[in-house]
Motif scaffolding. Structure first.
Motif, PDB file in Angstrom:
ATOM      1  N   THR A   1       0.833  -1.209   0.000  1.00  0.00           N
ATOM      2  CA  THR A   1       0.000   0.000   0.000  1.00  0.00           C
ATOM      3  C   THR A   1       0.867   1.258   0.000  1.00  0.00           C
ATOM      4  N   SER A   2       2.016   1.203   0.663  1.00  0.00           N
ATOM      5  CA  SER A   2       2.919   2.361   0.661  1.00  0.00           C
ATOM      6  C   SER A   2       3.436   2.643  -0.739  1.00  0.00           C
ATOM      7  N   VAL A   3       3.835   1.587  -1.436  1.00  0.00           N
ATOM      8  CA  VAL A   3       4.351   1.753  -2.795  1.00  0.00           C
ATOM      9  C   VAL A   3       3.241   2.212  -3.737  1.00  0.00           C
ATOM     10  N   MET A   4       2.058   1.617  -3.614  1.00  0.00           N
ATOM     11  CA  MET A   4       0.965   1.986  -4.511  1.00  0.00           C
ATOM     12  C   MET A   4       0.509   3.418  -4.262  1.00  0.00           C
ATOM     13  N   THR A   5       0.446   3.828  -3.001  1.00  0.00           N
ATOM     14  CA  THR A   5       0.092   5.209  -2.683  1.00  0.00           C
ATOM     15  C   THR A   5       1.073   6.174  -3.333  1.00  0.00           C
ATOM     16  N   THR A   6       2.346   5.805  -3.315  1.00  0.00           N
ATOM     17  CA  THR A   6       3.365   6.644  -3.923  1.00  0.00           C
ATOM     18  C   THR A   6       3.225   6.680  -5.437  1.00  0.00           C
ATOM     19  N   MET A   7       2.947   5.537  -6.059  1.00  0.00           N
ATOM     20  CA  MET A   7       2.852   5.474  -7.516  1.00  0.00           C
ATOM     21  C   MET A   7       1.595   6.129  -8.060  1.00  0.00           C
ATOM     22  N   ILE A   8       0.580   6.314  -7.222  1.00  0.00           N
ATOM     23  CA  ILE A   8      -0.615   7.029  -7.668  1.00  0.00           C
ATOM     24  C   ILE A   8      -0.249   8.440  -8.115  1.00  0.00           C
ATOM     25  N   GLY A   9       0.784   9.003  -7.498  1.00  0.00           N
ATOM     26  CA  GLY A   9       1.244  10.325  -7.911  1.00  0.00           C
ATOM     27  C   GLY A   9       1.695  10.349  -9.359  1.00  0.00           C
ATOM     28  N   PHE A  10       2.296   9.263  -9.828  1.00  0.00           N
ATOM     29  CA  PHE A  10       2.734   9.178 -11.225  1.00  0.00           C
ATOM     30  C   PHE A  10       1.527   9.190 -12.154  1.00  0.00           C
ATOM     31  N   ALA A  11       0.487   8.445 -11.758  1.00  0.00           N
ATOM     32  CA  ALA A  11      -0.734   8.418 -12.561  1.00  0.00           C
ATOM     33  C   ALA A  11      -1.443   9.769 -12.532  1.00  0.00           C
ATOM     34  N   ALA A  12      -1.426  10.436 -11.378  1.00  0.00           N
ATOM     35  CA  ALA A  12      -2.135  11.703 -11.232  1.00  0.00           C
ATOM     36  C   ALA A  12      -1.530  12.805 -12.088  1.00  0.00           C
ATOM     37  N   ALA A  13      -0.269  12.651 -12.465  1.00  0.00           N
ATOM     38  CA  ALA A  13       0.375  13.689 -13.267  1.00  0.00           C
ATOM     39  C   ALA A  13      -0.317  13.877 -14.612  1.00  0.00           C
ATOM     40  N   LEU A  14      -0.877  12.794 -15.190  1.00  0.00           N
ATOM     41  CA  LEU A  14      -1.527  12.901 -16.491  1.00  0.00           C
ATOM     42  C   LEU A  14      -2.769  13.785 -16.448  1.00  0.00           C
ATOM     43  N   PRO A  15      -3.755  13.504 -15.591  1.00  0.00           N
ATOM     44  CA  PRO A  15      -4.933  14.380 -15.590  1.00  0.00           C
ATOM     45  C   PRO A  15      -4.627  15.795 -15.110  1.00  0.00           C
ATOM     46  N   LEU A  16      -3.677  15.931 -14.190  1.00  0.00           N
ATOM     47  CA  LEU A  16      -3.335  17.269 -13.714  1.00  0.00           C
ATOM     48  C   LEU A  16      -2.704  18.099 -14.830  1.00  0.00           C
ATOM     49  N   ALA A  17      -1.773  17.490 -15.561  1.00  0.00           N
ATOM     50  CA  ALA A  17      -1.140  18.210 -16.665  1.00  0.00           C
ATOM     51  C   ALA A  17      -2.155  18.536 -17.755  1.00  0.00           C
ATOM     52  N   ALA A  18      -3.039  17.573 -18.058  1.00  0.00           N
ATOM     53  CA  ALA A  18      -4.063  17.808 -19.073  1.00  0.00           C
ATOM     54  C   ALA A  18      -4.991  18.948 -18.654  1.00  0.00           C
ATOM     55  N   ALA A  19      -5.361  18.969 -17.382  1.00  0.00           N
ATOM     56  CA  ALA A  19      -6.230  20.041 -16.886  1.00  0.00           C
ATOM     57  C   ALA A  19      -5.530  21.389 -16.983  1.00  0.00           C
ATOM     58  N   GLY A  20      -4.251  21.425 -16.605  1.00  0.00           N
ATOM     59  CA  GLY A  20      -3.509  22.680 -16.672  1.00  0.00           C
ATOM     60  C   GLY A  20      -3.400  23.207 -18.085  1.00  0.00           C
ATOM     61  N   ILE A  21      -3.053  22.324 -19.023  1.00  0.00           N
ATOM     62  CA  ILE A  21      -2.944  22.727 -20.423  1.00  0.00           C
ATOM     63  C   ILE A  21      -4.307  23.159 -20.956  1.00  0.00           C
ATOM     64  N   GLY A  22      -5.350  22.403 -20.591  1.00  0.00           N
ATOM     65  CA  GLY A  22      -6.685  22.731 -21.063  1.00  0.00           C
ATOM     66  C   GLY A  22      -7.169  24.078 -20.573  1.00  0.00           C
ATOM     67  N   VAL A  23      -6.886  24.390 -19.325  1.00  0.00           N
ATOM     68  CA  VAL A  23      -7.299  25.685 -18.775  1.00  0.00           C
ATOM     69  C   VAL A  23      -6.645  26.823 -19.548  1.00  0.00           C
ATOM     70  N   MET A  24      -5.367  26.676 -19.855  1.00  0.00           N
ATOM     71  CA  MET A  24      -4.657  27.757 -20.537  1.00  0.00           C
ATOM     72  C   MET A  24      -5.009  27.838 -22.022  1.00  0.00           C
ATOM     73  N   ARG A  25      -5.412  26.718 -22.617  1.00  0.00           N
ATOM     74  CA  ARG A  25      -5.828  26.736 -24.026  1.00  0.00           C
ATOM     75  C   ARG A  25      -7.226  27.330 -24.195  1.00  0.00           C
ATOM     76  N   THR A  26      -8.125  26.972 -23.294  1.00  0.00           N
ATOM     77  CA  THR A  26      -9.528  27.356 -23.451  1.00  0.00           C
ATOM     78  C   THR A  26      -9.921  28.567 -22.610  1.00  0.00           C
ATOM     79  N   HIS A  27      -9.062  28.944 -21.654  1.00  0.00           N
ATOM     80  CA  HIS A  27      -9.404  30.011 -20.703  1.00  0.00           C
ATOM     81  C   HIS A  27     -10.694  29.681 -19.970  1.00  0.00           C
ATOM     82  N   LEU A  28     -10.854  28.387 -19.711  1.00  0.00           N
ATOM     83  CA  LEU A  28     -12.017  27.911 -18.975  1.00  0.00           C
ATOM     84  C   LEU A  28     -12.084  28.520 -17.581  1.00  0.00           C
ATOM     85  N   MET A  29     -10.915  28.717 -17.005  1.00  0.00           N
ATOM     86  CA  MET A  29     -10.771  29.309 -15.680  1.00  0.00           C
ATOM     87  C   MET A  29      -9.558  30.232 -15.725  1.00  0.00           C
TER      88      MET A  29
END
Length: 231
Positions: free
Chosen positions: A130-158
């Protein structure tokens, strides 16, 4: 301008995720470091069994809520930039993260559920998993976070600062995932620096974005008109 209540409910889902995730993380207290003794780790799990089981349920619910939040966010991005696939990256990444959160919650629940009478070595293995998996979730989270950041700046959604905050959270999440290479010390897998800090930063971004969605403070697109921000 039209009202977008699906965005509002998606925002509520994001805010609920933040509440459940933070409670799930801090309710049982700080876990021992992965390099602590077997007796110390098993004693902590036994002493906090009920809280760990409650935490597992909270995380299981949070896994579904983050997908709901990201789906509403992705739909808003798609409506404003149909030529881009950024919203698909956000949606796919959120499914990956939500699924990983649910599986990790189930593993944590199993770890705490059978602590009485179970071989300590098996408990130690589950704790490390569980310690390792909790840590690796951060690697997976980078994809939606980066996509959201790029999307916000492309669309000026926020506001653009929310896009930069999402990108910062993505970088911190990736950095934290490298904790799987450390088995001792501050940078070890499952430690607060490698998992707690990325969670807090990601939760801050979701809370801010969710707040905008709850207020429906998003630009609306109408036929033949440019996006006009609601005031």
């Amino acid at each position: 301008m039209t009202e977008r209540h699906e965005l509002r409910w998606g925002g509520f889902a994001g805010l609920a995720f933040v509440v459940l995730a933070l409670l799930g993380r801090f309710l049982p207290g700080n876990p021992p470091n992965i390099d602590e003794s077997q007796s110390a780790i098993t004693a902590w799990i036994a002493d906090n069994r009920d809280m760990l089981l409650t935490s597992a349920l909270m995380w299981a619910a949070a896994g579904g809520l983050v997908i709901w939040f990201a789906s509403a966010f992705a739909e808003a991005m798609r409506e404003r930039d149909e030529r881009s696939d950024v919203h698909l990256a956000l949606l796919a990444g959120s499914v990956l993260v939500g699924g990983a959160i649910f599986v990790n919650a189930a593993m944590s629940g199993a770890m705490a559920f059978g602590i009485d009478g179970r071989d300590a070595a098996l408990t130690m293995m589950l704790f490390q998993m569980t310690s390792v998996m909790t840590t690796m979730i951060g690697f997976a989270a980078a994809l939606p976070l980066a996509a959201a950041g790029i999307g916000v700046m492309r669309t000026h959604l926020m506001p653009n600062w929310l896009g930069y905050l999402a990108l910062l959270a993505a970088v911190v999440s990736i950095a934290g995932s490298f904790g799987i290479f450390a088995s001792t010390g501050t940078f070890a897998a499952g430690g607060f620096l490698m998992t707690g800090v990325p969670l807090l930063l990601s939760a801050l971004w979701i809370a801010c974005a969710g707040g905008y969605m709850v207020r429906e403070h998003l630009p609306e697109m109408t036929t033949g008109e440019a996006a006009v921000p609601q005031m």
